[in-house]
Design an enzyme around this catalytic site. Structure first.
Site, PDB file in Angstrom:
ATOM      1  N   ASP A  41       0.872  -1.177   0.000  1.00 16.30           N
ATOM      2  CA  ASP A  41       0.000   0.000   0.000  1.00 16.30           C
ATOM      3  C   ASP A  41       0.909   1.228   0.000  1.00 16.30           C
ATOM      4  O   ASP A  41       1.531   1.548   1.020  1.00 16.30           O
ATOM      5  CB  ASP A  41      -0.898  -0.034   1.243  1.00 16.30           C
ATOM      6  N   HIS A  42       0.968   1.918  -1.140  1.00 20.67           N
ATOM      7  CA  HIS A  42       1.937   3.006  -1.295  1.00 20.67           C
ATOM      8  C   HIS A  42       1.571   4.237  -0.466  1.00 20.67           C
ATOM      9  O   HIS A  42       2.387   5.148  -0.321  1.00 20.67           O
ATOM     10  CB  HIS A  42       2.059   3.386  -2.773  1.00 20.67           C
ATOM     11  N   ARG A  43       0.352   4.284   0.086  1.00 19.28           N
ATOM     12  CA  ARG A  43      -0.001   5.378   0.991  1.00 19.28           C
ATOM     13  C   ARG A  43       0.775   5.271   2.298  1.00 19.28           C
ATOM     14  O   ARG A  43       1.075   6.283   2.937  1.00 19.28           O
ATOM     15  CB  ARG A  43      -1.507   5.355   1.299  1.00 19.28           C
TER      16      ARG A  43
END
Length: 248
Positions: free
Chosen positions: A220-222
């Protein structure tokens, strides 16, 4: 200003049979839940994918030696059991990946609970190996066999498949070389394991034949930067290629 009206929920496309003979299969509650959660994951979670090739020969050798010693206890380790252990250890060593994105804050977990994908009739369920980094591989193997059996019998308790800090999905038994798994929200990463196969591989600066598998982490790049995801993949590779280190 007045609050913006909520966007209407997307309407599913109407089925079109084009005159082709068919039968209508009603979706089970499980399939509806899978469809909803994975759609939400791909729509709301920006995925980043990182892949490494991992030599398995030392792990396979160690597995054989451990199984010989564990035979009297009726324990037989699978490769997957040892990969669960490796992922658990890697997540504890790289805590930036053992997280959950929660709007304006983030949870960073002190324990690695690994959800393991198990195929069952009508869908998929993910029983959890709690504290995979702290458990011995024999304990992981025993717990996994029990959980998988009860999962297929529909006898898992909710707390045995709801939760987890990360997931592992292994499709190597189907001969799948490499794939990119969809993150299981609210988790922030999943490890996708391909088949171990004989490949030309550089070992000690010479081209040899080795047993190699591809592993792909979806992050999850967040919540997880690419560099932190890369550190996790690097450590996971090191632990699998030198498995004595994860047993210490």
């Amino acid at each position: 200003p007045a609050p913006a009206a909520a966007s209407p929920a997307p309407v599913a496309a109407a089925a079109q049979d084009f005159g082709i003979p068919h039968e209508v299969v009603k979706l089970s509650g499980m399939r509806k839940t899978i469809a909803r959660r994975l759609t939400e994951s791909k729509q709301q979670v920006p995925h980043i994918y990182l892949t490494v090739d991992i030599q398995l020969d030392k792990l396979l050798k160690l597995r054989g030696e451990l199984n010989a010693g564990l035979a009297s206890r009726n324990v037989k380790l699978s490769v997957n059991d040892m990969l669960i252990k490796a992922l658990g250890v890697a997540l504890i060593e790289v805590p930036e990946c053992n997280v959950q994105f929660a709007g304006d804050q983030m949870l960073q977990f002190k324990r690695a609970d690994i959800s393991v994908a198990v195929s069952i009739p009508g869908g998929l369920i993910t029983p959890i190996i709690a504290d995979a980094g702290g458990k011995g591989v024999a304990a992981i193997s025993t717990a996994m066999k029990d959980l998988a059996t009860r999962a297929k019998e529909g006898k898992l308790k909710p707390e045995e498949y709801q939760g987890g800090t990360a997931s592992l999905s292994n499709m190597g038994m189907f001969g799948i070389k490499q794939f990119e798994a969809v993150i299981n929200p609210p988790q922030a990463m999943i490890m996708a394991i391909g088949a171990g196969e004989k490949r030309p591989f550089v070992v000690d600066d010479s081209l040899q034949i080795a047993t190699v598998m591809s592993a792909t982490g979806s992050f999850d790049h967040r919540a997880i930067d690419g560099a932190d995801g890369a550190r996790l993949m690097q450590l996971f590779k090191q632990l699998v290629e030198n498995p004595i280190g994860m047993l210490a």
